[in-house]
Design a protein around this motif. Structure first.
Motif, short mmCIF file in Angstrom:
data_model
loop_
_atom_site.label_atom_id
_atom_site.label_comp_id
_atom_site.label_asym_id
_atom_site.label_seq_id
_atom_site.Cartn_x
_atom_site.Cartn_y
_atom_site.Cartn_z
N UNK A 1 0.86 -1.18 0.00
CA UNK A 1 0.00 0.00 0.00
C UNK A 1 0.90 1.23 0.00
N UNK A 2 0.66 2.14 -0.94
CA UNK A 2 1.46 3.36 -1.06
C UNK A 2 0.61 4.58 -0.77
N UNK A 3 1.14 5.45 0.07
CA UNK A 3 0.51 6.74 0.35
C UNK A 3 1.52 7.83 0.04
N UNK A 4 1.11 9.07 0.22
CA UNK A 4 2.02 10.17 -0.04
C UNK A 4 3.22 10.12 0.91
N UNK A 5 3.00 9.68 2.14
CA UNK A 5 4.05 9.72 3.15
C UNK A 5 4.93 8.47 3.18
N UNK A 6 4.47 7.37 2.62
CA UNK A 6 5.28 6.15 2.70
C UNK A 6 4.56 4.97 2.10
N UNK A 7 4.99 3.78 2.53
CA UNK A 7 4.36 2.56 2.04
C UNK A 7 4.37 1.51 3.14
N UNK A 8 3.47 0.54 2.98
CA UNK A 8 3.42 -0.59 3.91
C UNK A 8 3.20 -1.86 3.12
N UNK A 9 4.03 -2.83 3.37
CA UNK A 9 3.95 -4.11 2.67
C UNK A 9 3.34 -5.14 3.61
N UNK A 10 2.27 -5.79 3.17
CA UNK A 10 1.60 -6.82 3.96
C UNK A 10 1.76 -8.15 3.22
N UNK A 11 2.64 -9.04 3.72
CA UNK A 11 2.81 -10.35 3.08
C UNK A 11 1.52 -11.17 3.17
N UNK B 1 -1.95 -11.70 6.08
CA UNK B 1 -3.27 -11.19 5.73
C UNK B 1 -4.35 -12.11 6.28
N UNK B 2 -5.20 -11.54 7.15
CA UNK B 2 -6.31 -12.32 7.71
C UNK B 2 -7.57 -12.17 6.86
N UNK B 3 -7.73 -11.04 6.20
CA UNK B 3 -8.93 -10.83 5.38
C UNK B 3 -9.05 -9.39 4.95
N UNK B 4 -10.19 -9.09 4.35
CA UNK B 4 -10.49 -7.74 3.88
C UNK B 4 -11.81 -7.32 4.53
N UNK B 5 -11.84 -6.12 5.09
CA UNK B 5 -13.05 -5.60 5.71
C UNK B 5 -13.60 -4.47 4.85
N UNK B 6 -14.91 -4.47 4.67
CA UNK B 6 -15.58 -3.39 3.95
C UNK B 6 -16.10 -2.42 4.99
N UNK B 7 -15.69 -1.16 4.88
CA UNK B 7 -16.10 -0.14 5.83
C UNK B 7 -17.50 0.38 5.56
N UNK B 8 -17.93 1.31 6.40
CA UNK B 8 -19.28 1.86 6.30
C UNK B 8 -19.50 2.61 4.99
N UNK B 9 -18.46 3.21 4.44
CA UNK B 9 -18.59 3.98 3.21
C UNK B 9 -18.06 3.21 2.01
N UNK C 1 -10.43 -2.30 3.73
CA UNK C 1 -9.36 -2.35 4.72
C UNK C 1 -8.76 -3.74 4.74
N UNK C 2 -7.44 -3.83 4.69
CA UNK C 2 -6.76 -5.11 4.89
C UNK C 2 -6.69 -5.36 6.39
N UNK C 3 -7.06 -6.55 6.81
CA UNK C 3 -6.98 -6.94 8.22
C UNK C 3 -5.83 -7.92 8.33
N UNK D 1 -3.94 -8.06 13.95
CA UNK D 1 -5.07 -7.26 14.41
C UNK D 1 -5.08 -5.82 13.90
N UNK D 2 -4.08 -5.44 13.13
CA UNK D 2 -4.06 -4.08 12.60
C UNK D 2 -4.81 -4.04 11.27
N UNK D 3 -5.17 -2.83 10.87
CA UNK D 3 -5.88 -2.65 9.62
C UNK D 3 -5.15 -1.61 8.77
N UNK D 4 -5.13 -1.84 7.47
CA UNK D 4 -4.49 -0.93 6.52
C UNK D 4 -5.53 -0.61 5.45
#
Length: 127
Positions: A62-72, A76-84, A88-90, A94-97
């Protein structure tokens, strides 16, 4: 899955940013301090250009303006669909991206790019 799938913001979003920068030129010419206003469209353009995520055989990056995060895939536990309808990667920790530039309607393309590692829910059928 041999290649990297890239999900980015639509590049046509840069057109209004360019128009905004063009409109700021007369105002920024009025004073040396107002030249700093041209940083606003430059930062927004960089944000549009960089924001997104890549799916490759080893992970999701995942790339943002400030940096990146690699989730092997192993974390990865799953994908969550938010209210809007944002995604989100779960992780197993227990963290979410947040996945930028996509919504729940993009899940079939993400599932296909992941090679089946991200399952795509099927809509219920009426019987």
């Amino acid at each position: 899955m041999d290649t990297t799938a890239r999900f980015r913001m639509n590049r046509t979003t840069l057109l209004p940013v360019l128009v905004f920068a063009f409109c700021l030129i007369p105002l920024s010419a009025a004073s040396a301090w107002l030249l700093l206003l041209l940083l606003v469209p430059a930062v927004v353009a960089a944000w549009v250009w960089r924001t997104g995520f890549d799916i490759d055989p080893g992970a999701i990056t995942v790339r943002t303006l400030a940096g990146r995060r690699r989730v092997p895939w192993t974390e990865l536990a799953g994908v969550r669909v938010g209210e809007r309808a944002d995604l989100w990667l779960v992780t197993t920790g227990g963290t979410e991206v947040r996945l930028p530039a996509v919504r729940a309607r993009d899940l079939p393309a993400i599932g296909q790019a992941s090679g089946g590692r991200i399952p795509v829910p099927t809509p219920p059928t009426d019987q």
